[in-house]
Scaffold this motif. Structure first.
Motif, PDB file in Angstrom:
ATOM      1  N   GLY A  64     -16.526 116.459  26.858  1.00 21.32           N
ATOM      2  CA  GLY A  64     -15.535 115.367  26.812  1.00 21.32           C
ATOM      3  C   GLY A  64     -16.033 114.073  26.182  1.00 21.32           C
ATOM      4  O   GLY A  64     -15.493 113.006  26.461  1.00 21.32           O
ATOM      5  N   LYS A  65     -17.034 114.173  25.322  1.00 21.31           N
ATOM      6  CA  LYS A  65     -17.610 112.952  24.718  1.00 21.31           C
ATOM      7  C   LYS A  65     -16.555 112.139  23.946  1.00 21.31           C
ATOM      8  O   LYS A  65     -16.521 110.917  24.049  1.00 21.31           O
ATOM      9  N   THR A  66     -15.708 112.834  23.206  1.00 23.32           N
ATOM     10  CA  THR A  66     -14.729 112.123  22.378  1.00 23.32           C
ATOM     11  C   THR A  66     -13.623 111.484  23.228  1.00 23.32           C
ATOM     12  O   THR A  66     -13.376 110.278  23.114  1.00 23.32           O
ATOM     13  N   LEU A  77     -19.546 110.216  15.693  1.00 24.01           N
ATOM     14  CA  LEU A  77     -20.503 110.584  14.641  1.00 24.01           C
ATOM     15  C   LEU A  77     -20.004 111.758  13.796  1.00 24.01           C
ATOM     16  O   LEU A  77     -20.154 111.739  12.572  1.00 24.01           O
ATOM     17  N   ASP A  78     -19.388 112.751  14.431  1.00 19.52           N
ATOM     18  CA  ASP A  78     -18.899 113.901  13.659  1.00 19.52           C
ATOM     19  C   ASP A  78     -17.878 113.471  12.594  1.00 19.52           C
ATOM     20  O   ASP A  78     -17.913 113.973  11.460  1.00 19.52           O
ATOM     21  N   SER A  79     -16.978 112.550  12.953  1.00 17.12           N
ATOM     22  CA  SER A  79     -15.979 112.080  11.972  1.00 17.12           C
ATOM     23  C   SER A  79     -16.655 111.323  10.846  1.00 17.12           C
ATOM     24  O   SER A  79     -16.268 111.459   9.680  1.00 17.12           O
ATOM     25  N   THR A 132     -28.585 120.938   6.378  1.00 18.55           N
ATOM     26  CA  THR A 132     -27.890 119.842   5.671  1.00 18.55           C
ATOM     27  C   THR A 132     -27.068 119.026   6.661  1.00 18.55           C
ATOM     28  O   THR A 132     -27.046 117.791   6.603  1.00 18.55           O
ATOM     29  N   PHE A 133     -26.402 119.722   7.589  1.00 15.78           N
ATOM     30  CA  PHE A 133     -25.632 118.996   8.603  1.00 15.78           C
ATOM     31  C   PHE A 133     -26.538 118.057   9.402  1.00 15.78           C
ATOM     32  O   PHE A 133     -26.210 116.896   9.633  1.00 15.78           O
ATOM     33  N   ARG A 134     -27.694 118.566   9.815  1.00 18.35           N
ATOM     34  CA  ARG A 134     -28.615 117.742  10.635  1.00 18.35           C
ATOM     35  C   ARG A 134     -29.133 116.548   9.837  1.00 18.35           C
ATOM     36  O   ARG A 134     -29.361 115.476  10.398  1.00 18.35           O
ATOM     37  N   GLU A 135     -29.331 116.742   8.519  1.00 18.01           N
ATOM     38  CA  GLU A 135     -29.787 115.612   7.687  1.00 18.01           C
ATOM     39  C   GLU A 135     -28.706 114.527   7.626  1.00 18.01           C
ATOM     40  O   GLU A 135     -29.000 113.338   7.745  1.00 18.01           O
ATOM     41  N   GLY A 182     -22.561 114.021  18.389  1.00 18.62           N
ATOM     42  CA  GLY A 182     -22.400 115.471  18.348  1.00 18.62           C
ATOM     43  C   GLY A 182     -23.347 116.100  19.363  1.00 18.62           C
ATOM     44  O   GLY A 182     -24.365 115.496  19.739  1.00 18.62           O
ATOM     45  N   GLY A 183     -23.031 117.306  19.806  1.00 20.86           N
ATOM     46  CA  GLY A 183     -23.813 117.963  20.843  1.00 20.86           C
ATOM     47  C   GLY A 183     -25.285 118.172  20.502  1.00 20.86           C
ATOM     48  O   GLY A 183     -26.134 118.292  21.383  1.00 20.86           O
ATOM     49  N   GLY A 184     -25.602 118.204  19.192  1.00 17.56           N
ATOM     50  CA  GLY A 184     -26.984 118.498  18.798  1.00 17.56           C
ATOM     51  C   GLY A 184     -27.798 117.258  18.441  1.00 17.56           C
ATOM     52  O   GLY A 184     -28.910 117.381  17.921  1.00 17.56           O
ATOM     53  N   GLU A 215     -12.617 126.624  15.867  1.00 17.01           N
ATOM     54  CA  GLU A 215     -13.807 126.941  16.636  1.00 17.01           C
ATOM     55  C   GLU A 215     -15.018 126.187  16.097  1.00 17.01           C
ATOM     56  O   GLU A 215     -15.172 126.027  14.892  1.00 17.01           O
ATOM     57  N   ARG A 216     -15.877 125.709  17.001  1.00 21.67           N
ATOM     58  CA  ARG A 216     -17.080 125.006  16.564  1.00 21.67           C
ATOM     59  C   ARG A 216     -18.065 126.010  15.946  1.00 21.67           C
ATOM     60  O   ARG A 216     -18.234 127.116  16.483  1.00 21.67           O
ATOM     61  N   PRO A 217     -18.727 125.601  14.846  1.00 19.16           N
ATOM     62  CA  PRO A 217     -19.571 126.561  14.106  1.00 19.16           C
ATOM     63  C   PRO A 217     -20.646 127.224  14.961  1.00 19.16           C
ATOM     64  O   PRO A 217     -20.912 128.424  14.782  1.00 19.16           O
ATOM     65  N   LEU A 218     -21.219 126.503  15.919  1.00 18.08           N
ATOM     66  CA  LEU A 218     -22.314 127.103  16.692  1.00 18.08           C
ATOM     67  C   LEU A 218     -21.817 128.004  17.825  1.00 18.08           C
ATOM     68  O   LEU A 218     -22.602 128.660  18.494  1.00 18.08           O
ATOM     69  N   LEU A 219     -20.498 128.022  18.018  1.00 17.85           N
ATOM     70  CA  LEU A 219     -19.963 128.877  19.094  1.00 17.85           C
ATOM     71  C   LEU A 219     -19.221 130.096  18.551  1.00 17.85           C
ATOM     72  O   LEU A 219     -18.559 130.813  19.288  1.00 17.85           O
ATOM     73  N   PHE A 243     -31.521 125.906  26.601  1.00 18.38           N
ATOM     74  CA  PHE A 243     -32.507 125.364  25.668  1.00 18.38           C
ATOM     75  C   PHE A 243     -32.386 123.844  25.560  1.00 18.38           C
ATOM     76  O   PHE A 243     -33.382 123.114  25.504  1.00 18.38           O
ATOM     77  N   ARG A 244     -31.144 123.359  25.546  1.00 17.85           N
ATOM     78  CA  ARG A 244     -30.943 121.930  25.269  1.00 17.85           C
ATOM     79  C   ARG A 244     -31.062 121.010  26.475  1.00 17.85           C
ATOM     80  O   ARG A 244     -31.302 119.819  26.321  1.00 17.85           O
ATOM     81  N   LYS A 245     -30.843 121.562  27.657  1.00 16.97           N
ATOM     82  CA  LYS A 245     -30.796 120.727  28.865  1.00 16.97           C
ATOM     83  C   LYS A 245     -31.962 119.738  28.967  1.00 16.97           C
ATOM     84  O   LYS A 245     -31.748 118.541  29.197  1.00 16.97           O
TER      85      LYS A 245
HETATM   86  C1  S3P Z   1     -22.846 120.519  17.493  1.00 11.45           C
HETATM   87  C2  S3P Z   1     -21.790 119.928  18.123  1.00 11.45           C
HETATM   88  C3  S3P Z   1     -20.583 119.462  17.414  1.00 11.45           C
HETATM   89  C4  S3P Z   1     -20.908 119.176  15.949  1.00 11.45           C
HETATM   90  C5  S3P Z   1     -21.575 120.353  15.324  1.00 11.45           C
HETATM   91  C6  S3P Z   1     -22.892 120.705  16.014  1.00 11.45           C
HETATM   92  C7  S3P Z   1     -24.002 120.967  18.295  1.00 11.45           C
HETATM   93  O1  S3P Z   1     -20.094 118.295  18.038  1.00 11.45           O
HETATM   94  O2  S3P Z   1     -21.705 118.032  15.826  1.00 11.45           O
HETATM   95  O3  S3P Z   1     -20.693 121.416  15.370  1.00 11.45           O
HETATM   96  O4  S3P Z   1     -25.070 121.244  17.716  1.00 11.45           O
HETATM   97  O5  S3P Z   1     -23.875 121.007  19.540  1.00 11.45           O
HETATM   98  P1  S3P Z   1     -19.338 118.296  19.475  1.00 11.45           P
HETATM   99  O6  S3P Z   1     -20.387 118.244  20.531  1.00 11.45           O
HETATM  100  O7  S3P Z   1     -18.506 117.063  19.436  1.00 11.45           O
HETATM  101  O8  S3P Z   1     -18.540 119.557  19.519  1.00 11.45           O
END
Ligand code: S3P
Length: 176
Positions: free
Chosen positions: A14-16, A33-35, A56-59, A79-81, A118-122, A137-139
């Motif tokens: 629920g970050k957004t 940040l994603d936008s 590239t996304f992370r950069e 973003g979640g990462g 769908e989110r790319p990592l899911l 892993f992320r906790k």
């Molecule tokens: C990601 C989360 C996404 C987005 C991208 C990668 C992640 O943001 O930045 O898909 O690595 O957890 P949300 O957390 O807003 O879905």
């Protein structure tokens, strides 16, 4: 003094929505940040992952975080990462209190399954397992980055925002 609030945590916590509500209540600007990444790249997050890959996304995420971290009086939905690159947290921490939103894997699965894109990592065969493993892993990264932690599993958006505000009032480094 810190004038920003940065919301971190897994996808679907629920970050957004909380960020938007919090920004309104605190009379601060909302930045997602994603936008901003989509704007900079001129394409959607999904297209960046698909066409250019996660690196590239992370950069792009690092670049955009650097720019946003310099600004003031913001509520930032990350973003979640974001926590995967320590430099992001180091930069954000200068001007932001970092709020870690959590939710149970079950709630995360439900919330992320109800969305049209769908989110790319899911995009995995077994989504429940994918969430569980990524979360495990992320906790520690989220925990290490967090100034405060709030569970959003059972709370309505406005009550989460109110809880954050009451905790911010106790935080001496934050300028409300
Ligand atoms: C990601 C989360 C996404 C987005 C991208 C990668 C992640 O943001 O930045 O898909 O690595 O957890 P949300 O957390 O807003 O879905």
């Amino acid at each position: 003094m810190k004038t920003n609030v940065a919301l971190i945590g897994f996808m679907g916590v629920g970050k957004t929505v909380v960020g938007q509500a919090l920004a309104k209540k605190l009379n601060k600007e909302f930045a997602e940040l994603d936008s901003l990444i989509e704007h900079k790249a001129g394409k959607s997050i999904n297209d960046i992952f698909q066409q250019d890959g996660e690196i590239t996304f992370r950069e792009l995420e690092i670049e955009v975080t650097k720019e946003v971290a310099k600004r003031k009086y913001l509520v930032i939905a990350c973003g979640g990462g974001i926590v995967l690159n320590k430099i992001n947290i180091d930069r954000l921490r200068n001007g932001s209190v970092i709020v870690y939103l959590t939710a149970s894997p079950k709630v995360i699965l439900k919330r992320t399954s109800n969305e049209e894109e769908e989110r790319p990592l899911l995009k995995t065969q077994n989504k429940a397992l994918g969430i569980q493993e990524l979360l495990k892993f992320r906790k520690p990264f989220y925990k290490r980055a967090a100034d405060m932690e709030i569970n959003t599993s059972k709370l309505a958006i406005n009550s989460v925002a109110e809880q954050i505000i009451s905790k911010l009032k106790d935080n001496e480094s934050f300028n409300l």
